[in-house]
Design a protein around this motif. Structure first.
Motif, PDB file in Angstrom:
ATOM      1  N   VAL A 164      -2.239   5.639  -7.431  1.00  0.00           N
ATOM      2  CA  VAL A 164      -3.441   4.873  -7.758  1.00  0.00           C
ATOM      3  C   VAL A 164      -4.559   5.214  -6.783  1.00  0.00           C
ATOM      4  O   VAL A 164      -4.378   5.146  -5.560  1.00  0.00           O
ATOM      5  CB  VAL A 164      -3.170   3.355  -7.710  1.00  0.00           C
ATOM      6  CG1 VAL A 164      -4.465   2.568  -7.917  1.00  0.00           C
ATOM      7  CG2 VAL A 164      -2.136   2.966  -8.761  1.00  0.00           C
ATOM      8  N   SER A 165      -5.715   5.597  -7.331  1.00  0.00           N
ATOM      9  CA  SER A 165      -6.909   5.793  -6.525  1.00  0.00           C
ATOM     10  C   SER A 165      -7.946   4.766  -6.953  1.00  0.00           C
ATOM     11  O   SER A 165      -8.194   4.584  -8.143  1.00  0.00           O
ATOM     12  CB  SER A 165      -7.475   7.202  -6.724  1.00  0.00           C
ATOM     13  OG  SER A 165      -8.673   7.376  -5.978  1.00  0.00           O
ATOM     14  N   ARG A 183      -4.404  -4.761   0.448  1.00  0.00           N
ATOM     15  CA  ARG A 183      -3.193  -4.429  -0.300  1.00  0.00           C
ATOM     16  C   ARG A 183      -2.920  -2.930  -0.211  1.00  0.00           C
ATOM     17  O   ARG A 183      -2.897  -2.231  -1.224  1.00  0.00           O
ATOM     18  CB  ARG A 183      -3.335  -4.864  -1.770  1.00  0.00           C
ATOM     19  CG  ARG A 183      -3.539  -6.351  -1.987  1.00  0.00           C
ATOM     20  CD  ARG A 183      -2.357  -7.189  -1.481  1.00  0.00           C
ATOM     21  NE  ARG A 183      -1.109  -6.807  -2.094  1.00  0.00           N
ATOM     22  CZ  ARG A 183      -0.665  -7.315  -3.255  1.00  0.00           C
ATOM     23  NH1 ARG A 183      -1.377  -8.212  -3.901  1.00  0.00           N
ATOM     24  NH2 ARG A 183       0.511  -6.934  -3.737  1.00  0.00           N
ATOM     25  N   PRO A 184      -2.737  -2.411   0.997  1.00  0.00           N
ATOM     26  CA  PRO A 184      -2.573  -0.955   1.180  1.00  0.00           C
ATOM     27  C   PRO A 184      -1.371  -0.388   0.438  1.00  0.00           C
ATOM     28  O   PRO A 184      -1.351   0.810   0.121  1.00  0.00           O
ATOM     29  CB  PRO A 184      -2.428  -0.800   2.702  1.00  0.00           C
ATOM     30  CG  PRO A 184      -1.982  -2.143   3.185  1.00  0.00           C
ATOM     31  CD  PRO A 184      -2.637  -3.129   2.283  1.00  0.00           C
ATOM     32  N   GLU A 185      -0.370  -1.237   0.161  1.00  0.00           N
ATOM     33  CA  GLU A 185       0.816  -0.742  -0.544  1.00  0.00           C
ATOM     34  C   GLU A 185       0.523  -0.423  -2.015  1.00  0.00           C
ATOM     35  O   GLU A 185       1.320   0.244  -2.679  1.00  0.00           O
ATOM     36  CB  GLU A 185       1.946  -1.784  -0.455  1.00  0.00           C
ATOM     37  CG  GLU A 185       1.795  -3.004  -1.349  1.00  0.00           C
ATOM     38  CD  GLU A 185       0.843  -4.065  -0.816  1.00  0.00           C
ATOM     39  OE1 GLU A 185       0.737  -5.138  -1.423  1.00  0.00           O
ATOM     40  OE2 GLU A 185       0.207  -3.819   0.233  1.00  0.00           O
ATOM     41  N   LEU A 186      -0.614  -0.882  -2.528  1.00  0.00           N
ATOM     42  CA  LEU A 186      -0.951  -0.659  -3.937  1.00  0.00           C
ATOM     43  C   LEU A 186      -1.910   0.513  -4.149  1.00  0.00           C
ATOM     44  O   LEU A 186      -2.154   0.919  -5.283  1.00  0.00           O
ATOM     45  CB  LEU A 186      -1.580  -1.915  -4.544  1.00  0.00           C
ATOM     46  CG  LEU A 186      -0.719  -3.175  -4.581  1.00  0.00           C
ATOM     47  CD1 LEU A 186      -1.486  -4.324  -5.241  1.00  0.00           C
ATOM     48  CD2 LEU A 186       0.584  -2.919  -5.326  1.00  0.00           C
ATOM     49  N   VAL A 187      -2.468   1.044  -3.069  1.00  0.00           N
ATOM     50  CA  VAL A 187      -3.524   2.059  -3.185  1.00  0.00           C
ATOM     51  C   VAL A 187      -3.140   3.315  -2.411  1.00  0.00           C
ATOM     52  O   VAL A 187      -2.792   3.250  -1.228  1.00  0.00           O
ATOM     53  CB  VAL A 187      -4.863   1.509  -2.641  1.00  0.00           C
ATOM     54  CG1 VAL A 187      -5.961   2.552  -2.804  1.00  0.00           C
ATOM     55  CG2 VAL A 187      -5.241   0.212  -3.353  1.00  0.00           C
ATOM     56  N   ASP A 188      -3.239   4.455  -3.076  1.00  0.00           N
ATOM     57  CA  ASP A 188      -2.933   5.732  -2.423  1.00  0.00           C
ATOM     58  C   ASP A 188      -4.170   6.342  -1.766  1.00  0.00           C
ATOM     59  O   ASP A 188      -4.082   6.861  -0.652  1.00  0.00           O
ATOM     60  CB  ASP A 188      -2.331   6.702  -3.437  1.00  0.00           C
ATOM     61  CG  ASP A 188      -0.948   6.265  -3.888  1.00  0.00           C
ATOM     62  OD1 ASP A 188       0.022   6.526  -3.159  1.00  0.00           O
ATOM     63  OD2 ASP A 188      -0.839   5.633  -4.957  1.00  0.00           O
TER      64      ASP A 188
END
Length: 282
Positions: A164-165, A183-188
């Motif tokens: 996810v970007s 939410r760093p775990e949700l975003v690449d």
């Protein structure tokens, strides 16, 4: 009339003369009906064989009642499961803007159609996002836009999305930063044009590419103690890396450049560079 074979001297063949059929009104009507049925049967087949060249936009309403516009490229229209595991880009519009404007300004749909990647355009509350200290009605009403974007990502995951970007312009760029920081775990990867970080610190490391005009007077590169228009303090862009320990943040200053997305003819193409930075083309 006699017909004699040129190969052997076999028996003589007699050909009878046949009369041409009379085209009565009844026969003309039957022929027209047969032609209509034949064309009707072939037309759907011909349409099905025509290649799909453009993606389709669909407004997706989530359980919360919030919505986003999903652009589905031709490859996934023809083969819905071909997108499983493929990356996805979430494009967050700026203040007083909307998903349609974001799609037209950035041009990400054309890259989506080329590379077979989903692109999502969330809808802000009254055309704004609560990026922390900024901006507009969403910030004043303390709308939980972090939860909203998490819901968008969860819906995209159910559709088979992989990496996810999150990309945004201005207020949308601020929101992209906030979402990735909280939410760093949700975003690449994160992509920002003419935005800044409007929360104190990041909760985890992020990877970002940031473009900012040195002539930007709406969200100045060097920040502003107070923006009357935005009713907010605007952080100096140069201090963002210090607020995100362990992060990989590249900030590129465009000099001179105003508060807008890059356009054809500019020395930098933010759309293409952010797409490649997020590895959407792989």
């Amino acid at each position: 009339m006699r017909f004699t074979s040129g190969v052997s001297s076999g028996p003589t063949l007699r050909r009878s003369r046949r009369r041409a059929p009379r085209w009565t009104a009844r026969r003309r009507l039957l022929a027209a009906l047969l032609l209509f049925v034949a064309v009707g049967a072939v037309a759907p087949l011909a349409a099905a064989l025509d290649p799909v060249t453009e993606g389709v936009d669909t407004r997706v309403v989530l359980d919360s009642g919030r919505a986003y516009v999903l652009h589905v490229p031709p490859a996934q229209l023809e083969h819905p499961r071909s997108g499983d595991g493929r990356p996805v880009m979430v494009v967050v519009h700026g203040l007083d803007s909307n998903p349609d404007d974001a799609a037209k300004t950035t041009g990400f749909d054309a890259l989506s159609d080329r590379d077979g990647v989903l692109v999502a355009y969330p809808e802000g509350v009254r055309d704004s996002y609560n990026a922390g200290l900024c901006c507009g009605p969403a910030s004043r009403s303390r709308i939980d836009d972090v939860a909203f974007l998490a819901e968008v990502v969860a819906d995209l995951r159910r559709r088979g999305a992989g990496r996810v970007s999150v990309v945004g312009f201005s207020n949308g760029g601020m929101m992209a930063y906030r979402f990735a920081c909280e939410r760093p775990e949700l975003v690449d990867t994160v992509g920002v044009v003419s935005g800044t970080l409007e929360v104190p610190r990041c909760r985890g490391p992020i990877r970002a590419l940031h473009f900012h005009g040195d002539d930007d007077t709406s969200v100045p590169y060097r920040g502003r103690v107070y923006s009357t228009r935005l009713e907010a303090f605007l952080r100096d862009v140069r201090t963002i890396p210090a607020a995100a320990p362990g992060s990989d943040i590249t900030i590129r200053v465009l000099d001179p450049y105003p508060h807008r997305w890059t356009q054809p003819g500019d020395p930098v193409d933010a759309t293409d560079e952010l797409w490649r930075f997020a590895e959407m083309d792989r």
